[in-house]
Design an enzyme around this catalytic site. Structure first.
Site, PDB file in Angstrom:
ATOM      1  N   HIS B   8      36.558  38.878  42.054  1.00  0.00           N
ATOM      2  CA  HIS B   8      35.752  38.500  43.100  1.00  0.00           C
ATOM      3  C   HIS B   8      34.706  39.812  43.450  1.00  0.00           C
ATOM      4  CE1 HIS B   8      38.110  35.061  44.080  1.00  0.00           C
ATOM      5  NE2 HIS B   8      39.015  35.682  44.423  1.00  0.00           N
ATOM      6  N   ARG B  71      33.452  37.170  47.102  1.00  0.00           N
ATOM      7  CA  ARG B  71      34.469  37.593  47.690  1.00  0.00           C
ATOM      8  C   ARG B  71      35.063  36.318  48.472  1.00  0.00           C
ATOM      9  NH1 ARG B  71      34.153  42.322  52.279  1.00  0.00           N
ATOM     10  NH2 ARG B  71      36.427  42.568  52.269  1.00  0.00           N
ATOM     11  N   ALA B  72      36.188  36.027  48.081  1.00  0.00           N
ATOM     12  CA  ALA B  72      37.032  35.227  48.768  1.00  0.00           C
ATOM     13  C   ALA B  72      37.171  35.239  50.187  1.00  0.00           C
ATOM     14  CB  ALA B  72      38.510  34.903  48.081  1.00  0.00           C
ATOM     15  N   SER B  73      37.772  36.569  50.384  1.00  0.00           N
ATOM     16  CA  SER B  73      38.056  36.578  51.894  1.00  0.00           C
ATOM     17  C   SER B  73      36.836  36.463  53.116  1.00  0.00           C
ATOM     18  CB  SER B  73      38.835  38.171  52.479  1.00  0.00           C
ATOM     19  OG  SER B  73      37.710  39.069  52.014  1.00  0.00           O
ATOM     20  N   HIS B 178      41.724  28.399  46.550  1.00  0.00           N
ATOM     21  CA  HIS B 178      41.785  29.730  47.105  1.00  0.00           C
ATOM     22  C   HIS B 178      41.226  29.706  48.621  1.00  0.00           C
ATOM     23  CE1 HIS B 178      41.503  34.087  47.139  1.00  0.00           C
ATOM     24  NE2 HIS B 178      41.456  34.144  45.809  1.00  0.00           N
ATOM     25  N   GLU B 284      42.375  39.824  39.560  1.00  0.00           N
ATOM     26  CA  GLU B 284      41.788  39.911  41.033  1.00  0.00           C
ATOM     27  C   GLU B 284      41.399  41.525  41.436  1.00  0.00           C
ATOM     28  OE1 GLU B 284      44.395  38.681  44.151  1.00  0.00           O
ATOM     29  OE2 GLU B 284      42.814  38.215  45.637  1.00  0.00           O
ATOM     30  N   ARG B 290      44.604  47.759  46.198  1.00  0.00           N
ATOM     31  CA  ARG B 290      43.788  48.575  45.552  1.00  0.00           C
ATOM     32  C   ARG B 290      44.386  49.913  44.861  1.00  0.00           C
ATOM     33  NH1 ARG B 290      37.737  47.649  47.667  1.00  0.00           N
ATOM     34  NH2 ARG B 290      38.302  45.222  47.678  1.00  0.00           N
TER      35      ARG B 290
END
Lengths: 340, 340
Positions: B8, B71-73, B178, B284, B290
């Site tokens: 993402h 970006r998924a979030s 997702h 991912e 991270r």
């Protein structure tokens, strides 16, 4: 001694469900007056319900004692109102007490709680106290989502739950975090809702400070800890990124996983990553998965076979089968010692 | 060739978020007129956002191509209304297109969809078509819960979703299932909501008949399939009890898991139980986790290391890194062949 920490009375005589059906039908009937159960269940019916099921499997699989509670999927706290849930819960718990009285060597009781969406958890404390002090139970099942799949209650780390936690601590009993059936069509009960709740609870424990406020409180996260062991690296990494405690330090004397994982590779993983002081033997029999695994010829939920296949020392095996259960359920020791 | 199916644009230049912040602020301002984005982002800013992050990690870890999406979030379909989501989605997708144009050897595009709670999935079809036909994207991210943790949409197997599925099939593109951020305080986004959604989707696929109605449709369930591989015995047993197809037969050409599992024992389990034709390499990165794993000294999300540690034949490794991705994303082949 081999203690199965996770068994529900899924085979209860039909009169229990008959009472429940009446309750549910009554919700649509303006003339219905809620009534406590007056079950017509004989001792023989109880014996019969167990002899061909839980007791048979205990004998066949070589386990000794099941920590036994009402059927989790039937708790259905989302149905009706507080009175519905109170009456239903008492009926279910009283029946567990009869099981324990009939088979004191085979079962120890854990109670369902009378929860309802929007009702303060403090209102569950009296039934918990009754079950522990009067019925001799050693723990409770706590539903983190009384709404049945809509997740409308606050997280388990929220002060919302604290009055119940205070009672748990006072009585020195743990809670198994266990949702019930789902009225949300997204979530299959045993295939999604249960596992999701386990995962959700663990992540709440990572982010919250619950064990600072309640240093002695204990939770069992069933079904092998949901998705957590498989994603152990993810959870270690998330905790690290958020500067939260290491997972074993967080779990230490507060959080336990059971072994309700129905294949060898899953159990292997559980034991590879999760501290062995935090694993309790459990099978959930007779429960979510009742068939024979064609790959092994054995029951999926015969989890003792998977434990036996591990390379555990005798001391470790004793912890998994008994020692950790004594730690997770502080009142268990006195009961076991009395049996001797 | 090593294709990372799950990346993402988590490092997008600040002007994107500035536009989003304006949208969100506008929701409270009666005078605000929704506007499409007019981003002031230079090519150099895009290069800078990637060079020290995704591109650096591609080089360091030795991966070639990332299937790249917004970006998924940040999709946050629960914020605002259909117009909010349409405008935000177009802005995010257009930015992915610029990334792909700047680095055609490193990225292939996958789009976010303009979903909103209560809005028919058919309304997402036009943006999907634009992204595939005009921008050259090869798939989409489909949020099974546009409400952001309240789970108010029907299951993925419900006909509710069929108009979008028809477009996916027509365009021959898969969806990665997702979710986005959670506005339900029970669910930590990356620690609970994501994993729960993966588990939930798989169980829906077990119980539904979606692949009878859409024999060629393809879904990627990310994060290693949620809890599924750890509970593979449970899912095999549930499918068996319900007389549903065997899991490998159900998954066959329709359901793929990625390898976003951030420790070796988890990856070992994934490869032990899930058919290797249904596993796509993914990391991912730069995403949910991270940090550096102190146990290994490497990044948690450097999943290629875990794959390399497996005993895979060259042919199997090629499937995981490239072959299965070509099957899951039918439009990928033409793009790869064009690059040659």
């Amino acid at each position: 001694m081999i203690i199965d920490c996770h068994g529900h009375y899924t085979t209860a005589p039909a009169d229990l469900q008959k009472y429940r059906d009446g309750q549910i039908a009554g919700l649509k009937d303006p003339a219905y007056v809620p009534q406590k159960a007056n079950l017509k269940i004989s001792d023989d019916q109880i014996r019969e319900s167990l002899e061909g099921a839980q007791l048979k499997f205990q004998r066949e699989r070589g386990t000794d004692l099941t920590i036994f509670s009402p059927r989790a999927s039937a708790m259905a706290h989302h149905i009706g109102n507080e009175t519905t849930s109170q009456n239903w819960t008492q009926a279910c718990n009283d029946l567990i007490k009869r099981v324990v009285d009939l088979y004191p060597d085979n079962f120890v009781g854990v109670c369902q709680l009378p929860q309802s969406p929007g009702v303060p958890p403090a209102n569950s404390a009296a039934e918990l106290e009754r079950c522990v002090k009067e019925l001799g139970f050693i723990g409770c099942n706590l539903n983190p989502d009384p709404s049945g799949g809509n997740w409308t209650a606050p997280p388990l780390t929220d002060k919302h739950w604290y009055p119940l936690y205070e009672k748990m601590v006072e009585l020195d009993v743990p809670a198994m975090v266990h949702v019930s059936s789902s009225c949300n069509p997204n979530f299959h009960a045993t295939g999604a809702h249960y596992i999701n709740a386990d995962t959700t609870a663990f992540m709440q424990f990572i982010t919250g400070d619950l064990f600072k406020d309640f240093p002695t409180i204990k939770f069992i996260i069933p079904h092998g800890g949901g998705a957590v062991p498989y994603h152990w690296g993810r959870y270690r990494g998330l905790a690290q990124d958020m500067k939260r405690p290491l997972l074993p330090d967080m779990m230490k004397n507060n959080v336990f996983f059971d072994t309700c994982v129905y294949h060898q590779p899953g159990i292997d993983l559980l034991f590879k990553v999760v501290p062995r002081d935090n694993i309790l033997f459990g099978s959930e029999m007779v429960g979510a998965v009742r068939g024979l695994d064609p790959e092994t010829g054995n029951y999926y939920d015969d989890t003792k076979r998977y434990i036996e296949a591990l390379q555990l020392s005798d001391a470790e095996r004793k912890k998994i089968y008994e020692g950790n259960a004594r730690r997770a359920y502080p009142r268990l020791g006195a009961i076991l010692d009395r049996k001797k």
